[in-house]
Design an enzyme around this catalytic site. Structure first.
Site, PDB file in Angstrom:
ATOM      1  N   ASP A 415       0.863  -1.156   0.000  1.00  0.00           N
ATOM      2  CA  ASP A 415       0.000   0.000   0.000  1.00  0.00           C
ATOM      3  C   ASP A 415       0.909   1.218   0.000  1.00  0.00           C
ATOM      4  O   ASP A 415       2.077   1.124   0.373  1.00  0.00           O
ATOM      5  CB  ASP A 415      -0.844  -0.077   1.280  1.00  0.00           C
ATOM      6  CG  ASP A 415      -1.661   1.157   1.474  1.00  0.00           C
ATOM      7  OD1 ASP A 415      -2.272   1.593   0.493  1.00  0.00           O
ATOM      8  OD2 ASP A 415      -1.689   1.656   2.606  1.00  0.00           O
ATOM      9  N   LYS A 416       0.423   2.345  -0.477  1.00  0.00           N
ATOM     10  CA  LYS A 416       1.301   3.503  -0.491  1.00  0.00           C
ATOM     11  C   LYS A 416       1.148   4.346   0.769  1.00  0.00           C
ATOM     12  O   LYS A 416       2.059   4.460   1.567  1.00  0.00           O
ATOM     13  CB  LYS A 416       1.034   4.372  -1.724  1.00  0.00           C
ATOM     14  CG  LYS A 416       2.028   5.510  -1.875  1.00  0.00           C
ATOM     15  CD  LYS A 416       1.735   6.341  -3.093  1.00  0.00           C
ATOM     16  CE  LYS A 416       0.639   7.350  -2.874  1.00  0.00           C
ATOM     17  NZ  LYS A 416       1.063   8.471  -2.046  1.00  0.00           N
ATOM     18  N   LYS A 578     -16.201  17.935  -0.780  1.00  0.00           N
ATOM     19  CA  LYS A 578     -14.780  17.848  -1.110  1.00  0.00           C
ATOM     20  C   LYS A 578     -14.458  16.396  -1.456  1.00  0.00           C
ATOM     21  O   LYS A 578     -15.095  15.463  -0.933  1.00  0.00           O
ATOM     22  CB  LYS A 578     -13.913  18.352   0.037  1.00  0.00           C
ATOM     23  CG  LYS A 578     -13.690  17.417   1.179  1.00  0.00           C
ATOM     24  CD  LYS A 578     -12.579  17.964   2.056  1.00  0.00           C
ATOM     25  CE  LYS A 578     -12.069  16.893   3.014  1.00  0.00           C
ATOM     26  NZ  LYS A 578     -12.671  16.832   4.312  1.00  0.00           N
ATOM     27  N   GLY A 719      -4.825   3.923  -3.883  1.00  0.00           N
ATOM     28  CA  GLY A 719      -6.044   4.570  -4.356  1.00  0.00           C
ATOM     29  C   GLY A 719      -5.760   5.957  -4.891  1.00  0.00           C
ATOM     30  O   GLY A 719      -6.638   6.614  -5.430  1.00  0.00           O
ATOM     31  N   ARG A 830      -5.373   4.254  -8.310  1.00  0.00           N
ATOM     32  CA  ARG A 830      -6.831   4.351  -8.372  1.00  0.00           C
ATOM     33  C   ARG A 830      -7.486   3.005  -8.101  1.00  0.00           C
ATOM     34  O   ARG A 830      -8.372   2.569  -8.812  1.00  0.00           O
ATOM     35  CB  ARG A 830      -7.264   4.837  -9.759  1.00  0.00           C
ATOM     36  CG  ARG A 830      -6.821   6.229 -10.090  1.00  0.00           C
ATOM     37  CD  ARG A 830      -7.912   7.178  -9.712  1.00  0.00           C
ATOM     38  NE  ARG A 830      -7.593   8.538 -10.127  1.00  0.00           N
ATOM     39  CZ  ARG A 830      -7.537   9.545  -9.275  1.00  0.00           C
ATOM     40  NH1 ARG A 830      -7.735   9.352  -8.000  1.00  0.00           N
ATOM     41  NH2 ARG A 830      -7.294  10.759  -9.696  1.00  0.00           N
ATOM     42  N   ASN A 860      -8.452  -0.578   4.248  1.00  0.00           N
ATOM     43  CA  ASN A 860      -8.610  -0.915   2.840  1.00  0.00           C
ATOM     44  C   ASN A 860      -7.590  -1.947   2.367  1.00  0.00           C
ATOM     45  O   ASN A 860      -7.678  -2.453   1.263  1.00  0.00           O
ATOM     46  CB  ASN A 860      -8.540   0.346   1.977  1.00  0.00           C
ATOM     47  CG  ASN A 860      -7.238   1.079   2.177  1.00  0.00           C
ATOM     48  OD1 ASN A 860      -6.503   0.784   3.112  1.00  0.00           O
ATOM     49  ND2 ASN A 860      -6.943   2.018   1.315  1.00  0.00           N
TER      50      ASN A 860
END
Lengths: 1255, 338
Positions: A415-416, A578, A719, A830, A860
């Site tokens: 994951d980033k 937002k 994402g 994404r 996630n």
């Protein structure tokens, strides 16, 4: 009649099947009060009481249940069968030989499990009996926790832990909120706010609460901690008012009340139906590759076992065809035996042979493997280097079954956010209608990159824009779910927000939001608090503005945006929204889209996280419509999420774009890399970008680089926007300057069809592949370009879409995999959480079945962590869900390096040695017994005594291998860490391949033959005897069959122990202790076993056998001879292989043996890191000659395909030799045969191609 | 403060063991150690081998088959099952002195004393003198546990099949046959005789066997095995003890007597001898052979060439391997230096 049946059916369904299972929702009567008549039929549903049962067993069912569970395991069942066979039929060995070890194993496990269960019982009791305060007829009474029923109204005080799942009715705080920490549930220690519904929050005394007349309808319990849908019907004047209930109203069992004096709440889920209890269920077990190999070997050995038994049975009956062999006069059968049918006899004989040889698959192997894994995992937990000072966290091992899998990882999915990056957000700038605002750069004295060229805040634009600017700042102040945290209680005084801004701070589940609100504060708009559903803002003029918060359209990862609907003090209604640019732009109808889009893109390229802000003014009529939509969705008990999402979709439209924000996620990249790394330019990506390294910390890049060097493919799944992610990838060295970037994004697939793009890419990759092999042969592959792939979520789902009628599309997956296989790094941006798991699954199922590892920190990432072979959680800021669901949890991403390169490597080496050695030592053990059958008329005569059969695996040879498999270090851990390429040596389960397994088995058979026939020839037709008193020839004693077996056994125990000693490379005092200790134990045991007439035995066949054997000179001589002969080939093989085809490992061992000791590591490290300049003369003298002709001399044909692998060692080697020359000289006398010339030895040492045996 | 303590409490112990940094010796099986090692081991083994071989060669070992398969053999007449109490004679010549003490063995071949069923067919408790087991022998003894309702003592196949040929050796001295004295003491294990096997504590021994029958095959009951020596009867009869220690392999020798007394203390002199054999033990049915052996022993036991040869072979292999390794090493290593 029909009536009766239906009543019966209802009764049956209610009492037997548990009606609740069939009903989707439950109705709870608060305080057990019936609703006003006429509204609904009063059917009291039956709910379990609040007793928590985490224990598995009761006193009565412990033995049967535990036995059943233990014998469900194949291995235990197998041994049970063997044991039963021994009990039933007349078998060569007593049932004790297999019964005792089995009993031992089962008992130890049962005791362990029983103890654990006892602890659980104790914990359960203390929980179940702890007092709870319940409102009963207007009074607070104490009750035992376990007697709590659904519908009871509970009174809780601060710092009490909730006894069951509760719906908050009212609290001591006026606004009906309370604070809760769920640290014990999910590890998140932050305080979360829970709300009481409007209609009940005013009832704040027990008498008042008792008068509440309401029912709650809610879904049946489900384990998701963060989901709850329900509805409360409050009866005011017999008129029900329905209100939605969500997870913000639900207090979970196990959470603790904080910062709130007291609350009243009603129990809705009790006992085993609480969400915490539902979460007790364990995850499915993952199995490691080593375990699979082990099972394959087991099958082979089972086949060997069966064929051995078959061969012997067949031979027995062939041999017995002659009646005199069958039943010589001296060994008559009994009458019943004679009458038994030959088939029955043969079958019994077959079983007897099975029993005799069954030790080839020992019980203790399973126990040892399990102990090794269990104890071994402690070294991970104990590792001081994986301890994080800041967080005070150490690595956590949730399962020890996968230790060795850590050494086999081929694909790393990371994951980033929060994993590679710190998830430590900082507001950088915002852009309103193209004007850029940067907060005062004072926060930590750092100059923002590019800040000089910005419009500062006071350069105000025109009046039209002014309005947008005001709205933008308010939007950011209002559109969030941030809470204002009051300072912790200090000395009993609570500091409220009014006593100064400095005492409060913001908390939120999303660090981005905090960064934004804090950024706004620095720009002059301070969000103060949410009070009575009014949000208060302190604006630039120090005036307090109040907005009534009407609705919150919460964030979710599918929509990727959130909105609030507020009413300003002047009565205007606004929707502020937002979200990610991709989520906002399609819904925008006006605003300066172009400018903002450009800025967003610019920021994304810089690696900043961007959000867009938009608004929509609402007319009262529109608001009514919105309210209607939302309430309809919220009150739904079924598909509430879906209906809400639909409602949100309708509401969040026709937006007017205000601006965008940029937040920086701090990078976890080592400072050293920063100082070395010059800003590199990416050439191939269509967007020409300048990638700057931001402020760096925490070794993420170093880790990724190491993983690459170790041959792992690293995929980043995020994402985030592509540009942001790409920048991160460069900074974290996932992509290098010379990485060829392949793009598989919507942008490209818009231009070309997916089909064409895929084929283009695969062609490009394959062409390169051809070139690469050529390169590697010419020894230049070190600098060959590798490929990096970028793919986005939309394209991925297109690729993954199941095959359609179109025959081509079915191949997309294959082509995609083919491309990926040739890329060293892949970036997926994404991505939705489920897509992450999908990718992992895709790779897992590809044809090589690579071992995958997923690492992440957030909720996630859970799906991918669960999907991958090894799931690693990072104890991050986004809560503990990832860590809870992972197999291993580590504090920081950088710890992955040590986890894989050191621990993983060690555990793989250790367990593979353990498995191979175990099979080997049992071949050695049982094969002589098989051979003996040929010389005892296939009569199943055991070669060894019962005690030896039983104890061989349990005590004589168990500890050395267990300890070996716990502490062996074939290479020093610093070297492992510094040289990731060593990880490639063990890739693909290389130490458990069939050739190696066969080598061990053949070695075992050879040793067995040597041992058996050595002793056989000693006994055969000769007068091998003891002469009683050594060196006198006066007396003589003949040896019998037990001496024969004991002699074989003695050689056996020594041989297998010495074999392990030969394989041990890391001799600590523990190794010495267990290896020599178990030999001594064997001797002492044998002396004792034979030295006493054991009263409990009905035979005394071993009496004095061992002593008599030792009093015989030839016995000693033959023991020495046979041990030497058994070990000889293995030693020879080791030396020859080491000399001719040294593996990288052996080379390293070699020069480590010559003084490359850890104390020198620091210096060496510096040099190894590429600063060889000091030694350049040396390098230029020797290195080229080596690099230039890798295939000369030592004929290292095996090395030729991977000269890259050995390349780094030349450098190290040179350095070591140079520095250590004086020490090295001391080795010269040892050489013996070598020429004494120091020069030549030195020269040879520089020669790096085959230093494995450079003496 | 509290948090810091928590952090400290959570910190792993920093000991050499937990950090896997115990000091260790890291030997390497490199050619530099192994080649000299092999040479050393090889030389040692060859030395031992030579010594063993020479010793073994010096041991004299004379084996004579008396099964009586050949018709010209004197014992041929005894192979008929129907002949009882058959005595046959075996004449032989010892060409040179067999140095004493000389051991006299009988040997059987194709005789499986190591049959499992055979091996378990005895009652250790009975043999340790437990009178309870005299009356009710263990059922492991089956089918030799009872005979006509009476318990067999000693029970079981092993005891039942005890070797019962007896030998007398005569030396021809000046035309007369002079009996060579046998010493039957101490031919069984000392521990078997003194500890493991015990007669019941009943005097006279015969009374203990009241109500039992002798093994079917035996001519005499256990308490009457050696009429000459009362201490050599019952379960502690030396021949019985020797028999009860089952041989490991189907071809075996068992010690019968020692020849170490009187004139023969120095050994059996060269000359002609006659062996009188009470031929009782049937071996023809299972194609067995019976032998007698005269042999002496050395410090390394009886004659055994295998050990010496094996030592020589392994020793030479070590030397050869070290040479091969040296060649391999020289060939692949030395050019690197240029």
């Amino acid at each position: 009649m029909g009536m009766h049946f239906s009543t019966l059916r209802t009764l049956i369904s209610r009492y037997c099947t548990g009606e609740e299972n069939w009903v989707d929702s439950r109705t709870i009567y608060i305080g057990h009060k019936e609703p006003p008549s006429g509204t609904e039929a009063f059917i009291q549903q039956r709910f379990p009481d609040n007793r928590i049962v985490s224990s598995k067993y009761t006193f009565w069912n412990f033995v049967p249940k535990n036995m059943f569970e233990q014998f469900r395991r194949v291995a235990n069942f197998y041994f049970l069968i063997i044991f039963l066979v021994q009990l039933i039929i007349d078998t060569p060995t007593s049932p004790i030989t297999s019964g005792l070890p089995l009993f031992f194993v089962i008992t130890v496990t049962a005791i362990k499990q029983g103890y654990e269960d006892w602890l659980r019982h104790k914990a359960d009791n203390s929980v179940n009996q702890c007092p709870v305060h319940v409102v009963h007829h207007g009074k607070v009474v104490r009750k035992q926790s376990q007697k709590l029923r659904v519908g009871d109204v509970v009174f809780m005080k601060e710092n009490e832990t909730f006894p069951c799942d509760l719906i908050l009715l009212s609290s001591s705080r006026e606004d009906g909120t309370c604070f809760v920490t769920t640290a014990s549930l999910d590890g998140e220690s932050s305080h979360k706010t829970y709300h009481a519904i409007q209609d009940t929050k005013a009832y704040t005394t027990e008498v008042e609460v008792d008068s509440i007349h309401a029912t709650i309808e809610c879904e049946q319990p489900q384990p998701d901690l963060y989901k709850f849908v329900g509805r409360i019907n409050v009866y005011m004047d017999n008129e029900p008012v329905a209100r939605p209930l969500g997870s913000e109203n639900l207090l979970l069992r196990g959470a603790t009340l904080k910062n709130t004096d007291y609350i009243y709440a009603v129990a809705i889920y009790t006992g085993m139906e609480t969400k915490m209890a539902l979460n007790y269920q364990t995850k499915t077990q993952k199995r490691s590759a080593v375990e699979k190999s082990m099972n394959a070997y087991l099958v082979v050995y089972l086949c060997i076992l069966i064929s051995k038994a078959l061969i012997n049975t067949v031979l027995k009956y062939a041999w017995q065809a002659d009646t005199n062999q069958d039943e010589p006069w001296y060994s008559d059968r009994t009458e019943p035996e004679r009458q038994r049918h030959v088939v029955v006899r043969a079958f019994t004989d077959f079983l007897a042979f099975m029993v005799l040889f069954n030790y080839i698959i020992p019980v203790s192997m399973y126990v040892t493997v399990e102990m090794q894994k269990f104890l071994g995992s402690y070294f991970i937990m104990w590792d001081d280097e994986m301890f994080d000072e800041e967080m005070g966290e150490r690595a956590v091992v949730n399962t020890s079954d996968l230790n060795e899998e850590l050494g086999q990882v081929e694909y790393v999915f990371t994951d980033k956010t929060g994993t590679l990056t710190e998830n430590n957000m900082e507001f950088i700038e915002c852009c309103v209608d193209g004007h850029i605002y940067v907060p005062d750069v004072i926060c930590n004295g750092q100059v923002m990159p590019g800040a000089t060229s910005m419009d500062m805040i006071d350069t105000s634009p025109g009046p039209g824009a002014r309005e947008h600017e005001e709205l933008f700042f308010r939007a950011l102040c209002l559109c969030h779910t941030v809470q204002v945290k009051e300072e912790e209680t200090v000395d009993g005084i609570k500091h409220g927000i009014h006593q100064g801004k400095s005492t409060s701070f913001y908390i939120s589940s999303s660090p981005d939001e905090v960064a934004l609100v804090e950024g706004m504060k620095r720009l002059g708009f301070t969000y103060l608090r949410l009070k009575d559903s009014h949000m208060e803002i302190l604006n630039r003029e120090d005036e307090i503005e109040r907005f009534q918060l009407l609705e919150v359209l919460t964030f979710d990862s599918v929509r990727r945006r959130m909105s609030v609907i507020v009413r300003s003090s002047t009565g205007e209604l606004y929707l502020f929204c937002k979200g990610a640019d991709s989520a906002i732009f399609p819904r925008v109808v006006s605003g300066k889209v172009e400018q903002i889009k450009a800025r967003v893109e610019h920021n994304a390229v810089e690696g900043l996280r961007t959000l867009c802000v938009a608004y929509r003014p609402l007319s009262p009529a529109q608001y009514q419509e919105v309210c209607h939509l939302l309430n309809g969705a919220k009150l739904a008990l079924h598909d509430r999420d879906k209906r809400l999402a639909e409602a949100y979709d309708v509401i969040e439209k026709d937006l007017i774009l205000l601006g965008a924000t940029a937040v920086e996620d701090r990078w976890r990249i080592s400072a050293s890399v920063c100082s070395n790394g010059t800003p590199s330019r990416r050439r191939s990506l269509s967007l020409s970008l300048c990638v700057c390294f931001p402020r760096l910390q925490e070794k993420a890049a170093d880790t990724i680089e190491s993983l690459h060097k170790a041959g792992m493919k690293v995929w980043v799944l995020t994402g985030d926007k592509m540009e942001t992610a790409v920048a991160t990838c460069y900074a974290s060295k996932l992509f290098h300057r010379n990485t060829q970037i392949l793009e598989l994004t919507t942008k490209r697939t818009e231009e070309q069809s997916l089909h064409d793009v895929l084929f283009d890419l695969s062609r490009a990759v394959l062409r390169q592949l051809g070139g690469m092999t050529r390169d590697s042969f010419s020894g230049l592959s070190g600098d060959c370009t590798d490929y990096g792939l970028i793919i986005d979520g939309a394209t991925l789902s297109a690729v993954m879409r199941p095959a359609q009628e179109d025959s081509n599309s079915g191949n997309y997956k294959e082509i995609f995999l083919e491309i990926c296989r040739n890329c060293s790094a892949v970036l997926c941006c994404r991505m939705a959480p489920l897509q992450k798991a999908q990718i992992v699954k895709l790779i897992k199922a590809s044809k090589e079945h690579p071992i995958t590892l997923a690492i992440g920190d957030g909720a996630n990432d859970v799906s991918m962590i669960l999907e991958a072979h090894v799931g690693i959680g990072i104890m991050g800021k986004e809560g503990r869900q990832a860590a809870r669901n992972s197999d291993y949890a580590i504090p920081k991403f950088k710890h992955l390096k040590k986890m894989l390169l050191v621990h993983g490597h060690y555990y793989y080496i250790r367990i593979s040695e353990l498995v191979q050695y175990f099979f080997y030592k049992n071949v050695c053990f049982i094969f002589p017994q098989f051979l003996y059958q040929f010389f005892c008329g296939f009569s199943q005569q055991p070669l060894y005594d019962t005690a030896y059969l039983t104890l061989y695996n349990i005590s004589f040879t168990s500890l050395p291998i267990l300890l070996h498999s716990l502490i062996e270090q074939h290479i020093h851990m610093d070297i492992l860490r510094k040289d990731p390429s060593l990880y490639r040596d063990i890739a693909k389960n290389s130490l458990l391949r069939w050739p190696i397994f066969i080598y061990w088995t053949v070695l075992g058979v050879y040793d067995a033959i040597v041992m058996f026939f050595g002793v056989y020839f000693l006994f055969d037709n000769t007068t091998f005897t003891s002469n009683g008193q050594l060196m006198t020839a006066n007396t003589q004693m003949m040896f019998g069959n037990w001496t024969f077996g004991t002699l074989v056994f003695t050689v056996l125990v020594f041989t297998v122990t010495f074999k392990l000693a030969l394989d041990t490379h890391y001799w600590t005092w523990i190794n010495h202790f267990v290896i020599w200790g178990s030999l001594v134990f064997f001797l002492v045991f044998s002396l004792l076993w034979g030295g006493i007439i054991w009263p409990f035995l009905n035979y005394q066949r071993m009496y004095y056998v061992f002593m008599q054997m030792l009093s015989s000179g030839p016995a000693w001589l033959s023991i020495i001879l046979l041990i030497a002969a058994s070990l000889l080939p293995d030693v020879l093989k080791k030396v020859v292989c080491r000399t001719l085809w040294p593996t990288t490992t052996e080379r390293i061992q070699m020069y480590a043996g010559f003084g490359y000791v850890p104390t020198l590591m620091d210096n060496a490290d510096k040099l190894y890191k590429g600063q060889l300049s000091e030694f350049t003369p040396m390098a230029s003298l020797h290195a080229p000659s080596k690099a230039g002709r890798p295939r000369r001399g030592s004929g290292s044909q095996r090395n030729a395909p991977n000269p890259r692998r050995s390349a780094p060692f030349h450098k190290k080697l040179m350095f070591t030799r140079w520095r250590r020359t004086p020490d090295y000289r001391t080795f010269a006398p040892l050489l013996g045969f070598a020429d004494g010339s120091r020069h030549s030895t030195q020269g040879r040492a520089y020669g790096g191609t085959g230093p494995g045996t450079s003496v | 403060m509290v948090k810091e303590e928590q952090i400290l409490a959570n910190r792993p112990d920093n000991t050499a063991f937990t950090q896997q940094r115990l000091p260790a010796w890291q030997p390497i099986l490199s050619a530099g150690i192994v080649i000299p090692g092999f040479v050393l081991i090889g030389l040692t083994f060859i030395g031992i081998g030579v010594a063993l071989f020479v010793t073994s060669k010096s041991i004299q070992d004379m084996e004579i088959d008396y099964t009586g398969v050949e018709t010209d053999s004197d014992c041929y007449k005894c192979t008929d099952k129907d002949v009882k109490n058959c005595v046959c004679q075996l004449d032989f010549n010892i060409p040179s002195l067999i140095e004493g003490p000389v051991f006299f063995y009988y040997g059987l071949s194709n005789y499986f004393q190591n049959y499992r069923r055979y091996g378990v067919s005895k009652d250790d408790t009975q043999l340790s003198g437990d009178l309870d087991n005299f009356k009710t022998p263990s059922d492991t003894c089956s089918p030799y546990d009872t005979d006509g309702g009476k318990p067999i003592v000693p029970c079981g196949s092993v005891a039942n099949s005890m070797f019962n040929d007896t030998f007398k050796l005569y030396r021809h001295v000046n035309g007369t046959k002079k009996e060579v004295p046998f010493d039957g003491k101490g031919i069984a294990w000392w521990t078997d005789y003194n500890v493991k096997y015990r007669n019941p504590d009943v005097k006279p021994l015969k009374d203990a066997f009241e109500g039992t029958v002798k093994p079917l095959f035996w001519p005499k009951p256990a308490y009457d095995l050696d009429p000459a020596d009362p201490n050599n009867n019952g379960f502690i009869n030396q021949d019985f003890l020797v028999w009860m220690r089952r041989a490991a392999l189907p071809d075996f020798r068992k010690l019968y007597r020692r020849i170490s007394q009187g004139d023969y203390a120095r050994g059996l002199p060269a000359g002609n001898y006659t062996l009188d054999i009470d031929y009782n033990y049937p071996v023809m049915s299972f194609k067995g052979k019976k032998k007698v052996v005269f042999s002496n022993v050395s410090w390394m036991g009886g004659r055994n060439e295998f050990l010496g040869i094996a030592y020589l072979v392994i020793g030479s292999l070590c030397i050869i391997m070290s040479i091969v390794m040296l060649i391999v090493y020289a060939k692949f290593k030395f050019p690197e230096e240029d």
